[in-house]
Design a protein around this motif. Structure first.
Motif, PDB file in Angstrom:
ATOM      1  N   UNK A 197      35.355  39.207  51.418  1.00 56.40           N
ATOM      2  CA  UNK A 197      34.407  38.590  50.493  1.00 56.40           C
ATOM      3  C   UNK A 197      34.391  37.076  50.677  1.00 56.40           C
ATOM      4  N   UNK A 198      33.202  36.518  50.717  1.00 54.83           N
ATOM      5  CA  UNK A 198      33.017  35.069  50.710  1.00 54.83           C
ATOM      6  C   UNK A 198      33.260  34.579  49.285  1.00 54.83           C
ATOM      7  N   UNK A 199      34.241  33.700  49.110  1.00 49.02           N
ATOM      8  CA  UNK A 199      34.636  33.275  47.765  1.00 49.02           C
ATOM      9  C   UNK A 199      33.580  32.436  47.058  1.00 49.02           C
ATOM     10  N   UNK A 200      32.523  32.037  47.761  1.00 49.04           N
ATOM     11  CA  UNK A 200      31.466  31.246  47.122  1.00 49.04           C
ATOM     12  C   UNK A 200      30.347  32.122  46.561  1.00 49.04           C
ATOM     13  N   UNK A 201      30.492  33.437  46.625  1.00 49.49           N
ATOM     14  CA  UNK A 201      29.443  34.347  46.150  1.00 49.49           C
ATOM     15  C   UNK A 201      29.104  34.075  44.686  1.00 49.49           C
ATOM     16  N   UNK A 202      27.818  34.031  44.371  1.00 48.94           N
ATOM     17  CA  UNK A 202      27.370  33.746  43.003  1.00 48.94           C
ATOM     18  C   UNK A 202      27.817  34.817  42.016  1.00 48.94           C
ATOM     19  N   UNK A 203      27.959  36.040  42.486  1.00 47.55           N
ATOM     20  CA  UNK A 203      28.309  37.153  41.594  1.00 47.55           C
ATOM     21  C   UNK A 203      29.813  37.244  41.320  1.00 47.55           C
ATOM     22  N   UNK A 204      30.568  36.296  41.837  1.00 49.55           N
ATOM     23  CA  UNK A 204      32.021  36.291  41.664  1.00 49.55           C
ATOM     24  C   UNK A 204      32.415  35.257  40.614  1.00 49.55           C
ATOM     25  N   UNK A 205      33.067  35.709  39.549  1.00 47.98           N
ATOM     26  CA  UNK A 205      33.528  34.820  38.481  1.00 47.98           C
ATOM     27  C   UNK A 205      35.041  34.626  38.599  1.00 47.98           C
ATOM     28  N   UNK A 206      35.484  33.366  38.583  1.00 49.12           N
ATOM     29  CA  UNK A 206      36.901  33.047  38.748  1.00 49.12           C
ATOM     30  C   UNK A 206      37.443  32.395  37.476  1.00 49.12           C
ATOM     31  N   UNK A 207      38.543  32.928  36.989  1.00 48.40           N
ATOM     32  CA  UNK A 207      39.170  32.379  35.791  1.00 48.40           C
ATOM     33  C   UNK A 207      40.640  32.093  36.068  1.00 48.40           C
ATOM     34  N   UNK A 208      41.054  30.826  36.079  1.00 49.37           N
ATOM     35  CA  UNK A 208      42.473  30.505  36.280  1.00 49.37           C
ATOM     36  C   UNK A 208      43.321  31.099  35.159  1.00 49.37           C
ATOM     37  N   UNK A 209      44.518  31.563  35.498  1.00 51.49           N
ATOM     38  CA  UNK A 209      45.430  32.135  34.515  1.00 51.49           C
ATOM     39  C   UNK A 209      46.566  31.165  34.218  1.00 51.49           C
ATOM     40  N   UNK A 210      47.019  31.184  32.984  1.00 54.58           N
ATOM     41  CA  UNK A 210      48.176  30.374  32.602  1.00 54.58           C
ATOM     42  C   UNK A 210      49.435  31.139  32.993  1.00 54.58           C
ATOM     43  N   UNK A 211      50.302  30.510  33.785  1.00 58.13           N
ATOM     44  CA  UNK A 211      51.507  31.173  34.269  1.00 58.13           C
ATOM     45  C   UNK A 211      52.736  30.313  34.018  1.00 58.13           C
ATOM     46  N   UNK A 212      53.902  30.922  34.131  1.00 55.51           N
ATOM     47  CA  UNK A 212      55.152  30.186  33.944  1.00 55.51           C
ATOM     48  C   UNK A 212      55.429  29.261  35.123  1.00 55.51           C
ATOM     49  N   UNK A 213      55.072  29.697  36.329  1.00 56.04           N
ATOM     50  CA  UNK A 213      55.319  28.912  37.535  1.00 56.04           C
ATOM     51  C   UNK A 213      54.058  28.142  37.903  1.00 56.04           C
ATOM     52  N   UNK A 246      52.500  27.901  41.552  1.00 52.80           N
ATOM     53  CA  UNK A 246      51.788  29.030  42.145  1.00 52.80           C
ATOM     54  C   UNK A 246      50.652  29.421  41.209  1.00 52.80           C
ATOM     55  N   UNK A 247      49.448  28.991  41.524  1.00 54.88           N
ATOM     56  CA  UNK A 247      48.308  29.236  40.658  1.00 54.88           C
ATOM     57  C   UNK A 247      47.760  30.652  40.866  1.00 54.88           C
ATOM     58  N   UNK A 248      47.518  31.345  39.764  1.00 53.30           N
ATOM     59  CA  UNK A 248      46.954  32.688  39.794  1.00 53.30           C
ATOM     60  C   UNK A 248      45.580  32.682  39.133  1.00 53.30           C
ATOM     61  N   UNK A 249      44.769  33.682  39.475  1.00 51.77           N
ATOM     62  CA  UNK A 249      43.422  33.746  38.905  1.00 51.77           C
ATOM     63  C   UNK A 249      43.013  35.188  38.647  1.00 51.77           C
ATOM     64  N   UNK A 250      42.087  35.336  37.713  1.00 51.42           N
ATOM     65  CA  UNK A 250      41.445  36.622  37.448  1.00 51.42           C
ATOM     66  C   UNK A 250      40.041  36.541  38.036  1.00 51.42           C
ATOM     67  N   UNK A 251      39.679  37.524  38.852  1.00 48.45           N
ATOM     68  CA  UNK A 251      38.390  37.519  39.537  1.00 48.45           C
ATOM     69  C   UNK A 251      37.534  38.687  39.061  1.00 48.45           C
ATOM     70  N   UNK A 252      36.336  38.365  38.589  1.00 42.38           N
ATOM     71  CA  UNK A 252      35.392  39.385  38.136  1.00 42.38           C
ATOM     72  C   UNK A 252      34.309  39.551  39.207  1.00 42.38           C
TER      73      UNK A 252
END
Length: 242
Positions: free
Chosen positions: A197-213, A216-222
């Motif tokens: 998947x091309x990460x710039x796709x308009x139909x892709x929603x990215x939400x950063x997650x709050x983590x302890x570390x 290392x950034x994590x995300x939720x992808x719709x």
């Protein structure tokens, strides 16, 4: 690495002189580029790393190319050298998308991709131009095949992905995403595949997650009907659970 010697009942393993020299050079570089002050600064940024530093990491030492075969723009080393890199990066708390791109995504492409896929995707990852990641787990947090519910529906010459991936390492900043999804009406190991998947796709929603570390950034992808291409024949993911 040196292995068991003749007549020796125990196995002794050690790094070669070349591997130890590689570690020394790498440690010196990371001590200079990743002091505590820099780690804390990057932890406070949205992505957790910066392109300029990432490019320097690759232009000077070619680290993302370590475990990629020379045929695809890599250095052609193995897992021992890759482990040295990971150990030293961990020691320095390096803030970079290395594990996501050079390990997770790269190994998925090497193991499931066709020759055409490898030639198309790996050179840019090896140079650091493309940052890739692997999207596997979903909101349920499961790592077994039954936990995968994202669907990959045939659409034209490719597929359309619908669903959610969560806890995706560097998912909000990656350029390329290797996604594990299943064909409609399939279950278990059957019908699972890797999709590009091309990460710039308009139909892709990215939400950063709050983590302890925060290093290392994590995300939720719709994924809302995101266009995707199969990696290999699109059936390679099931073997990971065999």
């Amino acid at each position: 690495m040196a292995g068991k010697q003749a007549g020796d009942e125990t196995s002794r393993y050690s790094f070669t002189d070349e591997q130890e020299e590689f570690r020394t050079v790498l440690r010196r570089f990371l001590d200079d580029k990743s002091p505590t002050t820099e780690v804390r600064r990057l932890m406070e940024t949205e992505t957790g790393w910066e392109r300029a530093g990432w490019q320097q990491l690759n232009s000077q030492l070619g680290l993302t190319a370590v475990a990629i075969p020379e045929a695809y723009g890599g250095q052609g080393f193995g897992f021992v050298e890759l482990c040295i890199v990971l150990e030293e990066m961990g020691r320095a708390l390096l803030c970079a998308p290395y594990f996501a791109s050079a390990v997770l995504a790269t190994q998925a492409i090497l193991n499931a991709g066709s020759e055409e896929d490898k030639e198309a995707l790996l050179p840019a990852i090896a140079s650091g131009e493309t940052v890739a990641t692997l999207a596997f787990t979903e909101d349920n947090g499961g790592w077994d095949s039954g936990a995968i519910t994202m669907t990959a529906t045939p659409s034209g010459s490719g597929y359309r992905l619908d669903g959610v991936k969560s806890f995706v390492l560097d998912g909000a900043a990656a350029d390329l995403i290797i996604v594990v999804a299943r064909r409609p009406a399939s279950s278990g190991d059957d019908g699972l595949g890797f999709f590009v998947v091309d990460a710039t796709a308009d139909e892709l929603e990215k939400t950063p997650l709050v983590t302890m570390d925060a290093t290392r950034k994590l995300a939720r992808l719709q994924f809302n009907g995101v266009e995707a291409k199969p990696l290999g024949d699109g059936n390679g993911a099931g073997a990971a659970f065999a």
